[in-house]
Design a protein around this motif. Structure first.
Motif, mmCIF file in Angstrom:
data_model
loop_
_atom_site.group_PDB
_atom_site.id
_atom_site.type_symbol
_atom_site.label_atom_id
_atom_site.label_comp_id
_atom_site.label_asym_id
_atom_site.label_seq_id
_atom_site.Cartn_x
_atom_site.Cartn_y
_atom_site.Cartn_z
ATOM 1 N N UNK A 99 -2.920 7.670 -8.974
ATOM 2 C CA UNK A 99 -2.837 7.335 -7.571
ATOM 3 C C UNK A 99 -2.557 5.865 -7.356
ATOM 4 N N UNK A 100 -3.201 5.002 -8.147
ATOM 5 C CA UNK A 100 -2.994 3.560 -8.008
ATOM 6 C C UNK A 100 -1.573 3.191 -8.408
ATOM 7 N N UNK A 101 -1.065 3.814 -9.464
ATOM 8 C CA UNK A 101 0.303 3.540 -9.911
ATOM 9 C C UNK A 101 1.306 3.979 -8.846
ATOM 10 N N UNK A 102 1.057 5.148 -8.265
ATOM 11 C CA UNK A 102 1.947 5.623 -7.197
ATOM 12 C C UNK A 102 1.905 4.691 -5.994
ATOM 13 N N UNK A 135 6.030 -1.677 -4.206
ATOM 14 C CA UNK A 135 7.247 -2.279 -4.759
ATOM 15 C C UNK A 135 8.509 -1.796 -4.052
ATOM 16 N N UNK A 136 8.488 -0.580 -3.572
ATOM 17 C CA UNK A 136 9.674 -0.015 -2.927
ATOM 18 C C UNK A 136 9.734 -0.285 -1.429
ATOM 19 N N UNK A 186 9.323 -7.735 -0.156
ATOM 20 C CA UNK A 186 10.238 -8.538 -0.965
ATOM 21 C C UNK A 186 10.861 -9.694 -0.186
ATOM 22 N N UNK A 187 10.667 -9.731 1.114
ATOM 23 C CA UNK A 187 11.320 -10.744 1.940
ATOM 24 C C UNK A 187 10.334 -11.817 2.376
ATOM 25 N N UNK A 227 -1.325 -3.730 -4.594
ATOM 26 C CA UNK A 227 -0.607 -4.995 -4.662
ATOM 27 C C UNK A 227 -0.946 -5.747 -5.945
ATOM 28 N N UNK A 228 -2.202 -5.694 -6.343
ATOM 29 C CA UNK A 228 -2.603 -6.332 -7.598
ATOM 30 C C UNK A 228 -1.850 -5.711 -8.771
ATOM 31 N N UNK A 229 -1.805 -4.387 -8.805
ATOM 32 C CA UNK A 229 -1.111 -3.688 -9.886
ATOM 33 C C UNK A 229 0.385 -3.980 -9.837
ATOM 34 N N UNK A 230 0.946 -4.023 -8.635
ATOM 35 C CA UNK A 230 2.375 -4.307 -8.495
ATOM 36 C C UNK A 230 2.709 -5.699 -9.019
ATOM 37 N N UNK A 231 1.887 -6.693 -8.688
ATOM 38 C CA UNK A 231 2.115 -8.041 -9.198
ATOM 39 C C UNK A 231 2.017 -8.112 -10.709
ATOM 40 N N UNK A 232 1.030 -7.411 -11.263
ATOM 41 C CA UNK A 232 0.880 -7.387 -12.719
ATOM 42 C C UNK A 232 2.071 -6.710 -13.382
ATOM 43 N N UNK A 233 2.572 -5.624 -12.771
ATOM 44 C CA UNK A 233 3.743 -4.936 -13.319
ATOM 45 C C UNK A 233 4.973 -5.831 -13.294
#
Length: 240
Positions: free
Chosen positions: A2-5, A11-12, A17-18, A189-195
């Motif tokens: 769930x966290x990855x999704x 990210x999408x 991104x702006x 957001x934390x996971x997205x930044x780490x990725x």
């Protein structure tokens, strides 16, 4: 999952991104800090290591001193800099801390690569009349290339991965995405930044592997020159 999704959703999402707080801007900051730090580390470590390796003197001491620096945590160095006037110098404290972190693998691998060049090949090249500069550029440096590139890849990946610490002292980079996520309890957001930081490190490492393969022909040329020098040198010795 769930966290990855949820991280993928973050990210999408185009709005993430702006702007100055967006991922593109943070990515640019991260690449800038990492690139400057790596270039400075190369400018400091490689000439020293290659020269000492060529001379065969003083390298062990330099390597031991640089390796001792690995025991000092990067964040501790950065925290100390923030207690000095450098704290108002923008990215400079972070860059200096990352340079200190990148120098040991660059210096160690470059020096060891130079010293592991076959001494018989070096003596054969000298016997064929090569000058010190020709020996360094045409034989030693190309044959030391594998370990030199290993040190460069190690340092580059470490710098890119560690540059996230800039956010701990209010600077930019992908670490700001992570810290902003922590501050708002936004785990995706934390996971997205780490990725993003991990993917950038992988891309840098993969890019250097590709560059290594492109630079392989000079290494083959060096081997052929060294082999030819050895044959000619041994032939001249036997004729005497």
């Amino acid at each position: 999952m769930g966290v990855v999704a949820d991280a993928w959703t973050w990210l999408s999402t185009g709005s993430n991104w702006s702007g100055e707080s967006g991922a593109w801007h943070r990515l640019g900051e991260h690449v800038y800090v990492s690139g400057v730090a790596l270039l400075l580390a190369c400018a400091i470590a490689l000439p020293i290591a290659l020269w000492l390796g060529h001379l065969g003197k003083g390298g062990a001491l330099a390597v031991n001193i640089s390796n001792a620096g690995r025991a000092i945590p990067v964040f501790a160095v950065l925290a100390l800099f923030m207690l000095t006037p450098l704290r108002s110098a923008g990215y400079l404290p972070t860059i200096i801390a990352l340079v200190l972190f990148a120098v040991p693998p660059l210096l160690t691998n470059a020096y060891v690569g130079m010293r592991e060049v076959d001494r018989a090949v070096v003596e054969a090249a000298r016997g064929m009349g090569m000058s010190g500069g020709q020996l360094f550029l045409r034989v030693e440096l190309p044959l030391a290339h594998p370990l030199l590139m290993t040190g460069l890849r190690t340092a580059a990946v470490q710098v890119v991965a560690t540059a996230t610490i800039a956010s701990m002292v209010g600077q930019g980079g992908l670490g700001r995405i992570i810290t902003a996520g922590f501050n708002t309890y936004n785990t995706p957001q934390v996971v997205a930044g780490a990725l993003l930081a991990g993917l950038l490190a992988l891309l840098v490492g993969g890019g250097l592997v590709g560059a290594d393969r492109l630079l392989d022909p000079p290494r083959k040329t060096a081997r052929s020159v060294a082999s030819a020098s050895s044959v000619k040198y041994l032939s001249s010795v036997e004729s005497v």
